[in-house]
Design an enzyme around this catalytic site. Structure first.
Site: not given
Lengths: 138, 293
Positions: B87-90
């Site tokens: 994750g952590l990709c908008g």
């Protein structure tokens, strides 16, 4: 084989152009039978099987690549060998190949119908890699 | 109003957030560069395959490979959904999975009665379809840590085998397309049957002067699966580059937001400090006045 008439070959895999250079002869694992390409070969598109590509490079050093299936195209003394994988014999990781072989054999033993083809192919690839390094296969 | 101590602690927290997000941004930028290089180095292979394929197709118009044939009735559809592992990709994963769900609803409407089967690629897609009530044929989590052409071959083979055995009548890929560094679009691509992109105008430049071994239909039928492997591979490379681009962008935004927050906090901190000093001075002055009386 030395003919004094060099031509250009390239070995292309999905990850990069593995080799490009002048050679005087190259052997490829044709689907019919392995064959050799020399200078002025007739234009051809031939299917390749899992096997080895052999040629002497410009320093006349014998070079061997283990290759996955693909095809070769010869046109105007330019040979494109387009394969799904190509590894120079010196760069093959023997441990990894042995591991892959064992894994494939394991999967074959389980006889899961759907995995069978996949396991057979990866076994063939692993055995080919090992054979290219000149290792005994048990 | 928060005490000085509380504000100081928050400032410390926000500062470490900035460190983390800006480091992640740099890492994503480096990985994106590598992913783009991988796309570039796959180009010669792709060019050769499509070159020879269009030559063969141009000369074998009477040969119809089963992989090229459209089925009249669609009773079963395979969907390859390629997400990221992390994750952590908008909105990268959310947008993609939303698109996949929407597309599945559309397919159900378009082909009532057809069964849907999913092949999720990437951890996030695997998790998503695990929770839903859909048939998962096979899942490929964690493939982006070490991108390997073998994985693409495995995925494509499932599609080809199921299509050949008529378990699937249609196979599609849902993937994030790498449009540019600042733009990723979830798209649906047709995988099987193969849509020939042979231009009628652009006949093969070298005519029929090749020896074809073992035979034209044989080479064609061995080349088509390779073309499909390449299709999956390209989709995976694209998705990987798009993921890194999305992460770079979202981490850049996060860093900027954290910096704004830091400015506000520092302002508040100074205000609170000023207020504390003023009260202290007032107390001292007040005390002195009381004494002098």
């Amino acid at each position: 084989m030395v003919t004094g008439k060099p031509f250009t070959i390239e070995i292309v895999s999905p990850s990069k152009v593995e080799y490009e250079g002048e050679v005087e002869a190259v052997s490829v694992p044709g689907a019919y039978a392995p064959f050799q390409i020399l200078h002025n070969h007739a234009p051809i598109i031939a299917e390749l099987e899992i096997g080895t590509i052999r040629f002497n490079d410009s320093q006349d050093k014998e070079t061997v690549y283990a290759c996955g299936g693909g095809f070769v195209q010869v046109k105007d003394n330019f040979v494109s060998i387009v394969v799904e994988s190509a590894e120079e014999s010196g760069s093959i990781d023997i441990d990894r190949a042995v591991e892959a072989k064992q894994r494939a054999e394991e999967r074959l033993r389980k006889r899961e119908e759907y995995d069978r083809k996949r396991a057979e192919l990866s076994l063939a690839r692993a055995v080919n890699r090992l054979r290219t390094t000149g290792r005994q296969i048990d | 109003m928060a005490t000085l101590r509380e504000i100081r602690e928050r400032i410390g927290g926000v500062k470490s957030i900035i460190k983390i997000t800006s480091a992640m941004k740099l890492v994503a930028a480096a990985k994106m560069k590598r992913a783009q290089d991988a796309i570039t180095s796959a180009k010669p292979y792709a060019a050769k395959v499509s070159d020879v394929l269009s030559f063969l197709a141009g000369n074998a118009s009477d040969v119809v490979d089963p992989l090229l044939q459209e089925r009249e009735t669609i009773s079963s559809i395979g969907l390859i959904v390629i997400s990221a592992d992390r994750g952590l990709c908008g909105g990268f994963n959310t947008n993609l999975l939303k698109k996949a769900d929407k597309h599945m609803a559309q397919l159900r409407e378009q082909y009532p009665g057809a069964s849907l089967h999913v092949i999720p690629v990437g951890q996030k897609a695997c998790d998503h379809f695990d929770k839903l009530d859909v048939d998962v044929v096979d899942s490929f989590p964690g493939v982006f840590t070490k991108l390997d052409f073998g994985t693409a071959q495995d995925i494509a083979r499932i599609g080809v085998d199921k299509f050949a055995s008529e378990d699937f009548d249609l196979v599609q890929i849902v993937v994030n397309e790498f449009v540019s560094v600042v733009k990723q679009d979830p798209i649906v691509e047709q995988f099987l049957p193969i849509v020939p992109n042979v231009d009628e105008e652009e006949q093969s430049p070298y005519g029929m002067d090749f020896i074809v071994e073992p035979s034209l239909p044989d080479v064609l039928s061995s080349l088509l699966p390779k073309h499909l492997n390449l299709h999956v591979w390209r989709a995976m490379l694209d998705s990987n580059a798009a993921e890194q681009a999305a992460r770079m962008l979202s981490m850049d935004n996060a860093t900027r937001n954290a910096e704004d927050l830091l400015d506000d906090l520092e302002l508040n901190y100074n205000k609170a400090r000023q207020a504390a000093i003023t009260t202290e001075i007032l107390e001292v002055v007040g005390g002195a006045e009381a004494l002098s009386k």
